[in-house]
Structure formats: structure tokens, C-alpha cells
Write an enzyme that holds these catalytic residues in place. Sequence first.
Site, PDB file in Angstrom:
ATOM      1  N   HIS A 238       0.819  -1.222   0.000  1.00  0.00           N
ATOM      2  CA  HIS A 238       0.000   0.000   0.000  1.00  0.00           C
ATOM      3  C   HIS A 238       0.857   1.279   0.000  1.00  0.00           C
ATOM      4  O   HIS A 238       0.786   2.091  -0.930  1.00  0.00           O
ATOM      5  CB  HIS A 238      -0.924   0.018   1.215  1.00  0.00           C
ATOM      6  CG  HIS A 238      -1.829  -1.165   1.333  1.00  0.00           C
ATOM      7  ND1 HIS A 238      -2.851  -1.409   0.460  1.00  0.00           N
ATOM      8  CD2 HIS A 238      -1.853  -2.184   2.230  1.00  0.00           C
ATOM      9  CE1 HIS A 238      -3.489  -2.517   0.820  1.00  0.00           C
ATOM     10  NE2 HIS A 238      -2.903  -3.004   1.883  1.00  0.00           N
TER      11      HIS A 238
HETATM   12  C1  BDR Z   1      -2.891   1.406   5.156  1.00  0.00           C
HETATM   13  O1  BDR Z   1      -3.192   1.139   6.517  1.00  0.00           O
HETATM   14  C2  BDR Z   1      -2.017   0.853   7.242  1.00  0.00           C
HETATM   15  O2  BDR Z   1      -2.193  -0.280   8.020  1.00  0.00           O
HETATM   16  C3  BDR Z   1      -0.920   0.699   6.220  1.00  0.00           C
HETATM   17  O3  BDR Z   1       0.324   1.190   6.759  1.00  0.00           O
HETATM   18  C4  BDR Z   1      -1.381   1.533   5.059  1.00  0.00           C
HETATM   19  O4  BDR Z   1      -1.010   2.890   5.227  1.00  0.00           O
HETATM   20  C5  BDR Z   1      -3.510   0.327   4.294  1.00  0.00           C
HETATM   21  O5  BDR Z   1      -4.897   0.318   4.436  1.00  0.00           O
END
Ligand code: BDR
Length: 308
Positions: A238
Site C-alpha cells: 500500500h
Molecule cells: C494502510 O493502513 C495501514 O495499516 C498501512 O500502513 C497503510 O497505510 C492500508 O490500508
Amino acid sequence: MKPIPVIIDCDPGVDDAIAFLLAKQLPELNVLAISVVAGNVSLERTTYNALGLVEFLNWDIPVYRGASGPVFRKRVDAADVHGSDGMAGIDLPHTRRVVQDVTSWDAIYQYALEWKGKLEIIAIGPLTNLAMAFMKYPDLPKLIKRIVIMGGSTLLGNASPAAEFNIYADPEAADITFCAGVPVHMCGLDMTMKALMTPEELDSVAEMGSKEAVFFHDVVQGIVEFMGRLGIIGINMHDPAAMLYAADDSIFKAYPAGIRVETKGAITHGKTVTDLFSDAKWQKNGFVVMDIDRDAFVERVFELMRKY
Ligand code: BDR
Ligand code: CA
């Protein structure tokens, strides 16, 4: 071309840590500062992790501390995904570095003034620090060129059926940010779920042999196991995907959109509501990033990690 002056606002976090590894090697970015917020884990821990990561990378940039939770609701975290320390139990080096004596929102404003409209923000955690900055400094929007976020989704959620974690964690702050008047490029789950690295590709990174490459491989293993239980083989990158988008959007597809956040719904709070082509014709306040060339993404990750 001159590198883009950026501040990384983050909540490290396993995939935030990978985004740091890439950001340090991206020639397109001039990373001026790290700003931390509570998110994946507490503010105390995201701060500790940010300081430990810049020490590990021998990266000479200041770390600023921001909000310990959302303004209008209770804090939620993602420790079940990232581990209770946010780093999947991996020890970061001890460091003498300390956070700067200025809050994140004051620092963002000061950098924005200094860079006279050229500053960009890459926000890969909940948007509380940005919302605080916009509320405190009404002239800030005209001083920031662009905000790239990892967050949201036009369709599905991960923190709830409706919402992605970073928006779910502070929906009001996210809506303030989308409405501030700075174009927001939303790298949401539509795209980041396609930014998948397979276990074999993670092994290839480890085989590069540097301490950074081995860390990359080891820190994500807990999430690979977590995703495996959900039927996904590998890890969705992500935050790293948002980082690469901010540096060079040529392997992505983005569309102009009107974007707001549902803040009231009992089961839909934190949902990003995106108008790409409805009859409502909302004012376009940003872009929704929908697609990525996965193979080109993985190639770029390899290329950057080989620099260590
Ligand atoms: C996002 O949520 C966090 O857990 C991760 O670091 C990322 O920024 C993904 O949904
Ligand atoms: Ca994050």
C-alpha cells in the site's frame, strides 16, 4: 528536473517502513522531513519506529511528532496486522536521535512557507496532522502544490467493509483534507491491492544481501502470513505504491474525481465517496488512482533496493 520537495507524513508501520527504504533511493524526491501520527500503533511507538528507521538507514532528516489520535473519536489501530510494536517484532537500532521541538502541523506550515508553493505532502497514515495544519493555518492550502495519500477506495474497505484503514482511523480529518483546496491524489485500495509482491519476489529482494534488503524481506513476513489466512498470496504494498506514484506516475492510471468522506454513518463511516462520472458532477478536488502496472512496479522496487 529538480527533485520534488516533500514531507512524508506516516504511521510506521511495516509498509511505511518499506516506503522509507524506497523514498531514500528515489532521485525524483527531495525528502525534507518525516512527520508522524498515531495510526497502525500508538504515537509513542510510531515516533520510536520513525527515529529507529532513519537511524537504520543512516538518513539525515528531521522527525516531527504530531497527533496522538483523532480529534473527534476514539483511536483505533492495526496492531493485529503490523504487530504490537508496529515492526513485526523486528528490533530497530537504538538511536540518540530525538524528535524536533515543533509539532508536525507547525513544521508543515514552516516548510510550506519556505518552499513557496512547491511543497508536496505524501501522507501514508491517518490524516490527522494535515487536518490540524489546515485548521490552524487558513493560508496553508495555497502554499502546498499537491497531496498524495495512501488511503480510501472507490469500492471496498479493509478496516471495515466500507472503509480503508487510514480514512477509517480519522474520517473527519480526511474530509477536511479533501476539502482544503489542495489537489489530493488518492492512492486507495483500488490500486494498492494490485501492487502485490509475491513470496518469491520478496525472496529475490533478500538475496540482494544488503542489511536493508534483508530487513525488507523479514519485516513483511508477518503480514504475508496474515494475508495468506485471507487467501492472498504475498503482500499488498500500500504505502510503497503511493510513494512510487508521488515520484513518478507513469506506471499508474489516475482519473480526476470529486472526493468526500462519509463521517456520520454507523457502519459506513470512513468510506470515501468518489464522483468520477455521476450526474451530481461534484467539483473535482483530486484524482483517484485506479490502476498500476504491477510488473513495472516490482521492477522499480528491485531497482531501488539494488542501490543498497
Ligand atoms: C494502510 O493502513 C495501514 O495499516 C498501512 O500502513 C497503510 O497505510 C492500508 O490500508
Ligand atoms: Ca501507513
